[in-house]
Design an enzyme around this catalytic site. Structure first.
Site, short mmCIF file in Angstrom:
data_model
loop_
_atom_site.label_atom_id
_atom_site.label_comp_id
_atom_site.label_asym_id
_atom_site.label_seq_id
_atom_site.Cartn_x
_atom_site.Cartn_y
_atom_site.Cartn_z
N SER A 82 40.97 0.10 16.43
CA SER A 82 41.92 0.85 15.62
C SER A 82 41.67 2.36 15.54
O SER A 82 42.35 3.30 15.77
CB SER A 82 41.85 0.30 14.38
OG SER A 82 42.98 0.94 13.40
N TYR A 140 39.75 -6.45 4.76
CA TYR A 140 41.23 -6.25 5.43
C TYR A 140 41.96 -7.72 5.60
O TYR A 140 42.93 -8.09 5.53
CB TYR A 140 41.16 -5.29 6.65
CG TYR A 140 42.30 -5.26 7.45
CD1 TYR A 140 43.20 -4.34 7.44
CD2 TYR A 140 42.54 -6.32 8.61
CE1 TYR A 140 44.18 -4.38 8.42
CE2 TYR A 140 43.51 -6.31 9.39
CZ TYR A 140 44.14 -5.17 9.16
OH TYR A 140 45.39 -5.45 10.18
N HIS A 182 37.50 8.79 2.15
CA HIS A 182 36.92 7.73 3.09
C HIS A 182 35.24 8.06 2.86
O HIS A 182 34.48 7.75 3.62
CB HIS A 182 37.02 8.22 4.58
CG HIS A 182 38.26 7.82 4.90
ND1 HIS A 182 38.71 6.71 4.93
CD2 HIS A 182 39.36 8.75 5.73
CE1 HIS A 182 40.15 6.43 5.30
NE2 HIS A 182 40.24 7.73 6.04
N GLY A 221 42.41 -0.31 6.63
CA GLY A 221 43.66 -0.73 5.73
C GLY A 221 43.94 0.06 4.52
O GLY A 221 44.44 -0.26 3.62
N THR A 222 43.60 1.34 4.68
CA THR A 222 43.67 2.31 3.60
C THR A 222 45.36 2.44 3.17
O THR A 222 45.53 2.36 2.22
CB THR A 222 43.11 3.90 4.07
OG1 THR A 222 42.14 3.68 5.03
CG2 THR A 222 42.67 4.47 2.73
N MET A 252 56.20 -2.72 6.83
CA MET A 252 55.59 -1.25 6.79
C MET A 252 55.81 -0.45 8.22
O MET A 252 55.71 0.64 8.04
CB MET A 252 54.09 -1.38 6.51
CG MET A 252 53.84 -1.60 5.02
SD MET A 252 52.26 -1.59 4.51
CE MET A 252 51.45 0.17 4.83
N ARG A 268 36.65 -3.69 6.65
CA ARG A 268 37.21 -4.48 7.93
C ARG A 268 36.30 -4.56 8.88
O ARG A 268 35.35 -3.95 8.96
CB ARG A 268 38.61 -3.49 8.55
CG ARG A 268 39.08 -4.23 9.68
CD ARG A 268 40.23 -3.28 9.99
NE ARG A 268 41.24 -4.09 11.11
CZ ARG A 268 42.07 -3.59 11.70
NH1 ARG A 268 42.28 -2.19 11.53
NH2 ARG A 268 42.95 -4.34 12.32
P1 A3P Z 1 45.25 -1.56 13.92
O1 A3P Z 1 45.17 0.00 14.49
O2 A3P Z 1 44.47 -2.34 14.39
O3 A3P Z 1 46.83 -2.04 13.98
P2 A3P Z 1 44.04 2.78 8.03
O4 A3P Z 1 45.32 2.80 7.16
O5 A3P Z 1 42.86 2.81 7.38
O6 A3P Z 1 43.94 4.06 8.85
O7 A3P Z 1 44.15 1.60 8.67
C1 A3P Z 1 45.08 1.23 9.82
C2 A3P Z 1 45.08 -0.26 10.23
O8 A3P Z 1 45.60 -0.87 9.22
C3 A3P Z 1 45.85 -0.08 11.44
O9 A3P Z 1 45.24 -1.26 12.35
C4 A3P Z 1 47.12 -0.83 10.86
O10 A3P Z 1 48.13 -1.25 11.96
C5 A3P Z 1 46.80 -1.62 9.79
N1 A3P Z 1 47.62 -1.81 8.94
C6 A3P Z 1 48.43 -1.24 8.06
N2 A3P Z 1 49.25 -1.80 7.28
C7 A3P Z 1 49.22 -3.17 7.55
C8 A3P Z 1 49.83 -4.29 7.14
N3 A3P Z 1 50.76 -4.27 6.27
N4 A3P Z 1 49.48 -5.41 7.46
C9 A3P Z 1 48.45 -5.47 8.49
N5 A3P Z 1 47.76 -4.40 8.99
C10 A3P Z 1 47.98 -3.36 8.65
#
Ligand code: A3P
Length: 291
Positions: free
Chosen positions: A126, A183, A99, A48-49, A227, A118
């Site tokens: 993911s 997350y 990270h 959720g970064t 997003m 998460r």
């Molecule tokens: P998924 O691949 O399960 O969809 P990071 O930014 O750390 O790389 O994390 C990416 C994950 O966060 C992805 O998960 C992405 O879809 C999810 N993500 C990003 N923005 C989000 C939002 N607004 N609501 C829910 N999930 C979100």
């Protein structure tokens, strides 16, 4: 698909890096001197970064949405990707993505740290799509989930072992300059998460969201649907990946990917690794049952 294919990495000081990450930036990141006023967003990958980077950016820009044509990993810079000099050249107060596990993260008693955890079941799914999609980083476009799952279980992925990362931060979760969120909790109640984050980073940010319209705008622009639309306009963010960063955004997506054996093994590992720690109660264990 090639069943036994494994992702490729740069192995640097025993640390796996994506192949496009210059090791000299990683080394300089280790030597970045954290400062009063810095706020770090700290995660294990795929937890959720980008979501929280976006929230932080909006909070630090009077609630404006992240602009078209900019890259979020440069605006809220990723320390080990771009290196310490790049981060030092960004305006203060700084919001910095990393990270790093606790021991490698640059610390300062008056810097702040937002850690997002998460659940490992959705994280590995993911992370698989991320690794498969970034061909130039991992050379794994033909890789299978089963093969990636084995690498994840052994901690043989970039930024290392999921559990070591989580456990390195969880013991400190109640320290004054650490905000620990999941997350899943941000997804369940984005409004409360935005308020918590604003409260944590300081009174100036709290003031911004006292205007209901601004708070609503931030929540709207932090929603998954918004997003996922916006990311294509953020300067073709990550044009080199086949997998969008904002991909599916689901809790429980793991059920579409795991075998019963994988579920049992990760559950066992989760329980063993987190026994006696606060990490055991971060998620209802029922989240990890029922295929
Ligand atoms: P998924 O691949 O399960 O969809 P990071 O930014 O750390 O790389 O994390 C990416 C994950 O966060 C992805 O998960 C992405 O879809 C999810 N993500 C990003 N923005 C989000 C939002 N607004 N609501 C829910 N999930 C979100």
């Amino acid at each position: 698909m090639i069943p036994d294919l494994k992702p490729s990495y740069i192995l640097h000081h025993n640390f796996r890096l994506p192949m496009g990450f210059p090791p000299k930036n990683f080394d300089s990141a280790l030597n970045y001197k954290a400062q009063k006023g810095d706020t770090f967003i700290v995660t294990y990958p795929k937890c959720g970064t980008t979501w929280v980077q976006n929230i932080l950016w909006m909070l630090s820009h009077q609630g404006q949405p992240f602009p078209v044509g900019k890259q979020i990993n440069r605006e809220v810079p990723h320390l080990e990707e771009f290196g310490a000099d790049f981060v030092k050249s960004s305006p203060q107060p700084r919001f910095i993505k990393t990270h790093f596990p606790y021991d490698l993260t640059p610390h300062h008693p008056e810097a702040k740290y937002i850690y997002i955890a998460r659940n490992p079941f959705d994280c590995v799914v993911s992370f698989y799509y991320h690794t498969q999609g970034f061909i130039k980083h991992y050379n794994f476009s033909e890789g299978t989930f089963d093969s990636f799952f084995e690498c994840f279980m052994k901690g043989e992925v970039d930024w290392g072992d999921y559990f070591a990362h989580l456990l390195s931060w969880i013991d400190r979760k109640d320290e004054e300059n650490i905000l620990f969120l999941t997350y899943e909790s941000i997804q369940e109640d984005t409004r409360s998460a935005v308020i918590k984050i604003a409260d944590f980073i300081g009174p100036d940010y709290r003031k911004i969201i006292e205007r209901e319209q601004t708070l609503e705008a931030i929540i709207y622009h932090a929603s998954f649907s918004q997003m996922s639309k916006d990311q294509s306009r953020w300067s073709s963010e990550r044009p080199d990946t086949l997998t969008p960063f904002i991909r599916k955004g689901k809790i429980g997506d793991w059920k579409c990917h795991f075998s019963a054996d994988q579920q049992n093994r990760l559950m066992k590992k989760f329980q063993e690794k987190t026994a006696g720690t606060a990490a055991l109660s971060l998620w209802e264990l029922s989240l990890f049952s029922g295929l």
